[in-house]
Each structure stands twice: as C-alpha cells, then as structure tokens.
Motif scaffolding. Structure first.
Motif, PDB file in Angstrom:
ATOM      1  N   GLU A 146       0.867  -1.182   0.000  1.00 57.54           N
ATOM      2  CA  GLU A 146       0.000   0.000   0.000  1.00 57.54           C
ATOM      3  C   GLU A 146       0.895   1.220   0.000  1.00 57.54           C
ATOM      4  N   GLY A 147       0.396   2.335  -0.535  1.00 57.22           N
ATOM      5  CA  GLY A 147       1.182   3.557  -0.543  1.00 57.22           C
ATOM      6  C   GLY A 147       0.315   4.746  -0.181  1.00 57.22           C
ATOM      7  N   HIS A 191      -6.998  -0.692   8.542  1.00 48.05           N
ATOM      8  CA  HIS A 191      -6.670  -0.986   7.135  1.00 48.05           C
ATOM      9  C   HIS A 191      -5.218  -1.478   7.087  1.00 48.05           C
ATOM     10  N   SER A 192      -5.039  -2.735   6.761  1.00 45.72           N
ATOM     11  CA  SER A 192      -3.689  -3.311   6.792  1.00 45.72           C
ATOM     12  C   SER A 192      -3.513  -4.268   5.621  1.00 45.72           C
ATOM     13  N   PRO A 193      -3.232  -3.694   4.443  1.00 47.90           N
ATOM     14  CA  PRO A 193      -3.191  -4.517   3.236  1.00 47.90           C
ATOM     15  C   PRO A 193      -1.843  -5.205   3.039  1.00 47.90           C
ATOM     16  N   LEU A 238     -10.499   0.773   4.241  1.00 46.84           N
ATOM     17  CA  LEU A 238     -10.503   2.232   4.288  1.00 46.84           C
ATOM     18  C   LEU A 238     -11.640   2.813   3.442  1.00 46.84           C
ATOM     19  N   GLN A 239     -11.883   2.217   2.287  1.00 43.80           N
ATOM     20  CA  GLN A 239     -12.912   2.725   1.375  1.00 43.80           C
ATOM     21  C   GLN A 239     -14.310   2.227   1.737  1.00 43.80           C
ATOM     22  N   HIS A 283      -9.881   1.570  -4.563  1.00 45.93           N
ATOM     23  CA  HIS A 283      -8.703   2.363  -4.932  1.00 45.93           C
ATOM     24  C   HIS A 283      -7.433   1.895  -4.252  1.00 45.93           C
ATOM     25  N   HIS A 284      -7.544   1.106  -3.190  1.00 50.17           N
ATOM     26  CA  HIS A 284      -6.292   0.737  -2.527  1.00 50.17           C
ATOM     27  C   HIS A 284      -5.489  -0.226  -3.405  1.00 50.17           C
TER      28      HIS A 284
END
Ligand SMILES: [Zn+2]
Length: 442
Positions: free
Chosen positions: A75-76, A312-314, A334-335, A400-401
């Motif tokens: 993730e960024g 949120h921990s992808p 998150l979304q 979007h993630h």
C-alpha cells in the motif's frame, strides 16, 4: 457574483453536534465559516442543495497502515488516501509499522513524512512506535508531532517491530505519563495464544481466544492506573473485555477503546460462505461469533467503545493466500468502512449521528486532532455528501487501494460517499492533503 463565502452546502440531514437536522454550511478559506438555517440567504460563489443526501463531517481514521516506504507494493500514500477519500475519510493517522523503517525514532518519522509529502489526497498524521530499546526516542517523537505510541503485547507480524515484554511496557507507560503521551496497545497476551494450523477458521479462532485479549486489556488498565498514562486499546474484538474497561473508566482510569468495521459487520459464520479465500478474513485479534458481535454493538451504545476505525492493513494478494498460519493478517476497508458500519448500524436502529460519533468525533478526540471530526465554525471544511440509501455490491475492482483484496467481496452495502471535500474543495485529481502533527506543525 461572488458573495462572502466560497461554498454553501445545504442538506436536510446535516449531522451537527450529535444530531441530524436541516442546515446550511458555509465555507470560506477552507474552514467552516457559518452554520445556518437550511434556507438562510448566504451569498456564495457556489451554492449547492444536496437534496436527499446527508452532510457529514469527513471521517477520521486513526488506524491505518500505509506501508510506504519499504513495503509500498502492499500500500502507498497515494492509493491509501484516494481510497480514504472515496470512503468519506478526510483524515487518517498512519501506524508506525509495516513501512520500513518503522516509525520508532525521529529520523524514521522524517523518512515517512518525506515519502508522504506531495502524495496525499487527504490529511495524514503519524503514530510513533514503542519497541524494545527505544525509550529515549519517545519524547523526541512526541515533540516532533506523533499522536502517541503504538506497542504490542504479542508478536506484531513483522520482525522489525518486536513486542514489549511486561517490564518494557511498564517503562513505556511511565515514560509517556511523564510528558502526557498516549500509549495505544495491540492487546493480546502471548501466553494465551497458540499456533494456528491449516486453513480451518475454527482452529484459527481457537488459537486466539477472548482470554488472550482479556488478560492483555487488564494489564493495559493496570498500567494506565499505576502510571497515569493515557492508554487506548486498539481493535478490540473480544466482548469479554467490555466489563473491565467499563469498570476502569467508571473509576477514572484514562483508558479508551476502539473496534473495527469487520468485528461489527462480519462474523465467523461469514467466512465459510465467502466467495474468496477464507484467509481474506484473517486479522488479529480475530473476527468472532454472532453473540460477540452483538455485545460489541452494546459496547458502542454504552460508550465503552468510543471509536470505530478500520485497521486498514493490506498486503499483496499472494501474501493473503495460504493457510491461517502463514497468510498476512489484516482486513483492508478504508474505502468500505463507512458503508459497512452504516449498513449494520441502521439495521440495528442507530442513526447517522451515532456513526459520526464513532467514526469522526471519537477518533479525532482520541488523537487530539484539532479542527477535525465535526461540522463546527472554525473547523476545517472537511465534508462528505453521503447517500444513506445507495446500495452497492462490493466489487474489488472498484477499490482504490493498491491491492483490492477484500473480505467484503460480494456483500451488498448501504450508503455511499458521493462527494468528499477537503478544506472546502472536492478531493479530485491533485493530492491536496497536508501532513499533520500533534503540536500543529504541518
Ligand atoms: Zn493495525
């Protein structure tokens, strides 16, 4: 013709001061400049009646793992903050682990800030970390603007962020108490955890019992009480912890707790029925049974739990596969958090002001984020036009993630953020977020 305001938004369902009522919100220079009657004449460059849409403050998510730099393929900042805006989140606070280096000293904080600068679509603040050996770094991190210190009682999942032994955790609490710092704890007692085996969800669940959370939460309460440090229990899953937390709060111990959308909206029974791999549901502590979920909702209603944040921990899709021993733990939402929580909250008789209290005002209060979490004159004009009736089936392709793996795949969720404004401007193609700091530095 331009009036004195840049923007006026009118909604019959504006969430203000804990209630929902018709109102007009006027924005000037990025801040809420006036709150008036729904039909009040307010000359403005742009005046929008939102019709059937509700108007909410932008959500504040104080539990997000962005992973950049170092694990940016997970993730960024750009992808995470775009996902946030699409989900109605206008402020997030990044966790100190899973990026490299972890945020355990001021040099690492500066590396994080450099990675984020110019790439964020919503505002971003940072937590620091407390790990073995970095006690001398806590005060400098506090002064540099982190909102508090995360630590683990048990293994964190990454080798560069080890847990604190009991005496080390006591020392971190004492250090934080000396300067009014906040300690946020992943509370699972390692002595009560066992190794999960294979792909069976029931075995995974049994490996992380409620007693593990309860023992660790009781220790957090004890440390807060003994040292006077403000403490916060992260991602509470086991409802068994609500009674000791309520008792501690009643006797004035400075301890708060959060839970997450997945603990409130999913249950162990959903894992078997899901279209994707069961490890999409792996997170620590785990998603438990229906009765536990019902009790968490009571904890929210009672105020024992004050925040709902995503954790949120992808990771990459490959790391999310395999069995429960090896798959990465984390549910990325998150979304989706707002829609997931609203879907369940409405079915249980709660209103939008409740959701705003848990997902905006509560987290802003936890971190001490001035100007965030409420529609109020003087606050940042971080706003969300929310359609409370839109029903969408979650399609990972619409996320979007960076790695759109989701435990919510195929679920129908009610509610959608239609437009998200950051300081009075719709979040769009340019990254206009700023980096926040506890002491106001930006
Ligand atoms: Zn986390």
């Amino acid at each position: 013709m331009n009036g004195p305001y840049d923007l006026v938004l009118r909604s019959r369902r504006t969430v203000l001061d804990g209630v929902e009522r018709p109102a007009a919100v006027a924005v000037r220079d990025g801040a809420v400049a006036a709150v008036a009657a729904h039909d009040a004449p307010l000359p403005a460059a742009e005046d929008r009646d939102l019709g059937a849409l509700a108007l909410l403050p932008g959500l504040v998510d104080t539990h997000v793992h962005v992973n950049e730099p170092g694990r940016t393929e997970w993730e960024g900042f750009a992808t995470a903050t775009r996902a946030a805006a699409a989900g109605g989140v206008t402020t997030l606070v990044d966790m100190p682990l899973n990026a490299l280096p972890p945020t355990t000293n001021t040099e690492a904080l500066e590396i994080k800030r450099a990675a984020a600068r110019g790439r964020v679509y919503v505002d971003v603040g940072f937590w620091g970390g407390a790990v073995p050996g970095n006690l001398p770094d806590l005060r400098p991190l506090h002064d540099a603007g982190v909102y508090g210190f995360k630590c683990f009682a048990s293994d964190s999942g990454v080798p560069e962020f080890p847990p604190l032994a009991p005496d080390q955790m006591a020392a971190a609490f004492a250090a934080a108490a000396a300067f009014g710092g906040l300690v946020v704890v992943h509370a699972e007692d390692p002595a009560a955890l066992t190794d999960p085996a294979g792909g069976d969800y029931a075995a995974f669940l049994a490996s992380r019992p409620p007693s593990a959370e309860r023992a660790a939460v009781e220790r957090v309460i004890r440390l807060a009480e003994e040292t006077g440090a403000r403490a916060h229990v992260l991602h509470l899953s086991a409802a068994d912890c609500l009674a000791p937390l309520a008792a501690a709060r009643a006797r004035g111990v400075p301890v708060t707790a959060e839970t997450c959308p997945h603990y409130l909206t999913l249950s162990a029974a959903d894992v078997a029925a899901a279209p994707g791999p069961p490890t999409a549901f792996k997170c620590c502590p785990p998603i438990r049974d229906d009765a536990n979920r019902d009790a968490l909702w009571r904890g929210l209603a009672d105020g024992v739990i004050s925040c709902v944040v995503t954790d949120h921990s992808p990771c990459t899709p490959e790391l999310k596969k395999g069995d429960f021993a090896t798959a990465w733990g984390g549910v990325s939402s998150l979304q989706l958090g707002l829609a997931a929580v609203w879907t369940e909250a409405r079915a249980r008789g709660f209103g939008l002001p409740d959701v705003v209290r848990w997902m905006a005002a509560g987290p802003a209060a936890l971190a001490g984020l001035a100007g965030k979490g409420a529609i109020r004159v003087g606050n940042d004009a971080d706003l969300v036009a929310f359609d409370p009736d839109a029903v969408r089936v979650v399609d990972p392709a619409g996320l979007h993630h960076r790695n759109p793996v989701t435990a919510y795949e195929g679920r129908a969720l009610t509610g959608a953020a239609v437009t998200t404004w950051l300081r009075g401007v719709p979040v769009g193609d340019a990254p206009r977020g700023v980096l926040l700091a506890r002491n106001g530095a930006r």
